[in-house]
Design a protein around this motif. Structure first.
Motif, PDB file in Angstrom:
ATOM      1  N   ILE A  25       0.836  -1.205   0.000  1.00 34.86           N
ATOM      2  CA  ILE A  25       0.000   0.000   0.000  1.00 34.86           C
ATOM      3  C   ILE A  25       0.867   1.249   0.000  1.00 34.86           C
ATOM      4  N   ALA A  26       1.966   1.234   0.766  1.00 37.59           N
ATOM      5  CA  ALA A  26       2.861   2.393   0.798  1.00 37.59           C
ATOM      6  C   ALA A  26       3.489   2.634  -0.577  1.00 37.59           C
ATOM      7  N   LEU A  27       3.949   1.542  -1.199  1.00 35.25           N
ATOM      8  CA  LEU A  27       4.550   1.692  -2.529  1.00 35.25           C
ATOM      9  C   LEU A  27       3.503   2.170  -3.551  1.00 35.25           C
ATOM     10  N   TRP A  31       3.522   5.542  -5.945  1.00 35.36           N
ATOM     11  CA  TRP A  31       3.293   5.518  -7.397  1.00 35.36           C
ATOM     12  C   TRP A  31       2.134   6.438  -7.792  1.00 35.36           C
ATOM     13  N   VAL A  32       1.086   6.459  -6.982  1.00 33.83           N
ATOM     14  CA  VAL A  32      -0.045   7.346  -7.280  1.00 33.83           C
ATOM     15  C   VAL A  32       0.392   8.805  -7.223  1.00 33.83           C
ATOM     16  N   VAL A  96       7.140   2.001   7.961  1.00 39.30           N
ATOM     17  CA  VAL A  96       6.975   1.029   6.886  1.00 39.30           C
ATOM     18  C   VAL A  96       8.366   0.691   6.379  1.00 39.30           C
ATOM     19  N   LEU A  97       8.773  -0.521   6.673  1.00 37.55           N
ATOM     20  CA  LEU A  97      10.101  -0.930   6.260  1.00 37.55           C
ATOM     21  C   LEU A  97      10.041  -1.527   4.864  1.00 37.55           C
ATOM     22  N   SER A  98      11.026  -1.188   4.077  1.00 33.59           N
ATOM     23  CA  SER A  98      11.083  -1.681   2.700  1.00 33.59           C
ATOM     24  C   SER A  98      11.697  -3.067   2.671  1.00 33.59           C
ATOM     25  N   ALA A  99      10.933  -4.044   2.212  1.00 31.70           N
ATOM     26  CA  ALA A  99      11.454  -5.404   2.074  1.00 31.70           C
ATOM     27  C   ALA A  99      12.353  -5.532   0.863  1.00 31.70           C
TER      28      ALA A  99
END
Length: 622
Positions: A25-27, A31-32, A96-99
């Protein structure tokens, strides 16, 4: 805004900051945001069509789209966190950690931050594209672009200080907060206002498609019907407060019936209000087409066309010009022209321009694209009627010409018959007064010689010798008559030889200028006889009237025509005076073979008779 302020906090509370769903959702939110910036470039820069029209426009859209897609992905693989919390309790730690984060790619985070910081300024790219499009496009599209160009330029001039204020000012400053609210309100209002004006006032969303127009018309009819029904029900309910139910029902029914009487007027008013005069324009187009069907080729067509165009499009003036080939230009104007035409549409039929339609601006503003299409429809329908109008005029002219030609042909035939009768009477007089008298005398003398022979009179031999001498003297007269009717050399050898034989019989010196290739060439019998007749008649006029000392005859063949010219150096005559029967007879005789004659003369300048006869295919002499 919904993803960042609603869905992302909900995902963080229920799934946790490290959940794959929260990361997705964060990514998606990033993008939006990037897509919004890229869409702003296209919305402004590609107005009003929304499509790239040049290669550089397409390249700019692809570049900003690619950057908008790669920037969030670049941040996700180069940074440990995607979204930072703004809450003080989190101490600025990532929520929100980026995997997808790769520590080795951490230096690329700076490029991602530069891309994010440039997003607010991307509308400037769209503004630049719009300015270039405004410069190279036509006048009609410039009017659409101008409103958005000016409005966006004004809006961006407010957004730039607003962004600087957000970056540089103290967040707790009341003055900075008030200035931010005022600037953002003005900037947003200017941008939206200019967009609305550009879209609707200039007709980019004009109702012109038949399906859309029919849908809107149905909606207006349903709305009008519902409004009338509501009025009738309201009238019945109000009446029921003070009167019995039966009376209320009657009042409602009466109100509904009265509303039906005004329904058509209300629908028409609603159509005009929403759809504008263009709906009436299409009705006028149908009415004009029906008038063409009823009376094709009517002389009132230009006036009806100008009137229908002006009323249908609500124009200040309309002018129809008809330009027939080789005819007089006809111009019909409805209204009073002022200035240059706002639009000019040619009236064309199968590639031929028959005229043009010129019109002034609309009474309520400039012409829209659908107005110009309606003008083209009018011109297409009028082309058939104008073509029929031209055909009718041309047919009338040809009928009049045929009538004149028929009259002239009848007169020519009468002259030919009269000429033939006169020629027969002339030959009869020559035979009666000349050869016939000599034959009668010879017949009487033959009877006397017969009696002398019966008596054995020795003077009969001398009388026979005298008769033989008289017969030989009469023979040239008979030959002259036969030659005048039809020269034997013409039948035996051809036209050029007949002309040469004619020269030996003329009392005036005759010079012949002829193409050597014509010797021995035979033409049609009627053509040769006509040419010989014209030559004999012209030479006879020279001998009788010209007092010439020399005559020249020219004979040549060129472009399928036989040319015969007879010139003399005589006294000449005035060609403007009425012509005698001899010259009229020449013209009539040439008409029988499709030939023509031109006579040039002047007092003391001699005379030239030029004859042209179509010969078709000649044949070699035998």
């Amino acid at each position: 805004m919904a993803i960042g302020d609603v869905f992302l906090p909900m995902a963080e509370r229920h799934w946790g900051a490290t959940s794959p769903g929260t990361v997705a959702i964060a990514l998606l939110g990033q993008w939006v945001a990037a897509g919004t910036a890229a869409a702003g470039v296209g919305l402004i820069g590609l107005f009003p069509s929304g499509r790239p029209e040049r290669g550089y426009e397409r390249a700019v859209i692809w570049v900003v789209t690619l950057i908008g897609f790669l920037a969030p992905l670049l941040e996700a693989i180069s940074s440990a966190n995607i979204v930072e919390s703004g809450l003080p309790s989190d101490g600025g730690q990532p929520i929100v950690l980026s995997a997808l984060s790769v520590p080795a790619l951490a230096p690329l985070r700076g490029a991602a931050e530069v891309a994010y910081h440039s997003f607010p300024f991307w509308p400037l790219i769209g503004l630049a594209l719009l300015a270039v499009r405004h410069r190279r496009t036509g006048a009609a599209q410039r009017r659409q672009i101008r409103w958005l160009l000016l409005g966006m330029a004004a809006s961006l001039s407010l957004w730039i200080p607003l962004i600087l204020l957000w970056w540089l000012a103290d967040p707790n400053s009341v003055a900075a907060s008030v200035a931010s609210v005022v600037l953002s309100t003005l900037a947003l209002g200017t941008a939206l206002g200019s967009m609305l004006v550009a879209l609707f006032y200039t007709g980019a969303f004009g109702i012109d498609e038949p399906a859309r127009r029919a849908f809107v018309h149905r909606v207006l009819r349903v709305t009008t019907t519902c409004a009338l029904a509501a009025v009738a029900v309201a009238a019945g309910l109000l009446t029921s407060l003070t009167a019995p139910t039966a009376v209320a029902v009657m009042v409602a029914v009466a109100a509904g019936a009265a509303g039906q009487a005004f329904r058509r007027c209300l629908e028409h008013a609603a159509d005009r209000r929403v759809l504008g005069a263009r709906l009436a324009g299409y009705a006028n187009l149908n009415r004009f087409g029906e008038s063409l069907t009823r009376a094709p080729g009517s002389g009132e067509l230009p006036r009806e066309l100008a009137s229908e165009i002006r009323r249908g499009l609500d124009l200040t003036w309309a002018r129809v010009s008809l330009e027939p080939a080789g005819g007089q230009v006809r111009i019909v104007t409805d209204g009073t022209p002022a200035g240059e035409p706002a639009a000019t549409v040619p009236i064309e039929y199968h590639g031929s321009t028959l005229g043009r339609i010129e019109c002034g601006p609309r009474a309520d503003g400039p012409l829209l694209a659908e107005d110009r299409r309606l003008l083209a429809y009018f011109a297409a329908q009028a082309a058939v009627g104008v073509h029929n109008l031209y055909l009718t005029a041309e047919l009338s002219e040809r009928v009049e010409l045929i009538r004149d030609q028929a009259t002239e042909l009848a007169a020519s035939l009468d002259r030919l018959v009269a000429g033939q009768d006169a020629e027969r009477r002339r030959i009869q007089r020559i035979l009666h007064d000349g050869v016939q008298q000599e034959i009668v005398a010879l017949s009487a003398r033959a009877g006397l010689v017969r009696h002398q022979l019966l008596r054995g009179d020795p003077t009969a031999a001398d009388a026979l010798a005298d008769m033989q001498h008289d017969l030989a003297a009469a023979l040239p007269d008979v030959r002259e008559i036969a030659y005048a009717i039809h020269p034997p050399v013409l039948s035996d050898r051809g036209l050029l030889e007949a002309i040469e034989a004619q020269s030996s019989r003329l009392a005036v010196p005759l010079a012949i200028r002829a193409d050597p290739g014509l010797r021995g060439v035979r033409f049609g019998e009627q053509i040769e006889a006509t040419a010989c007749y014209v030559l004999a008649e012209a030479l006879s006029n020279v001998v009788k009237h010209a007092k010439a000392s020399e005559v020249e005859v020219s004979l040549q063949r060129e472009d399928g025509k036989l040319g015969l010219v007879i010139r003399d150096d005589g006294c000449g005559f005035d060609p403007n005076r009425p012509r005698g029967l001899g010259l009229i007879g020449l013209s009539d005789r040439l008409d029988t073979v499709g030939g023509s004659v031109t006579i040039t003369s002047g007092t003391g300048l001699g005379t030239s008779v030029s004859v042209s006869i179509p010969v078709g295919h000649e044949r070699a002499g035998v």
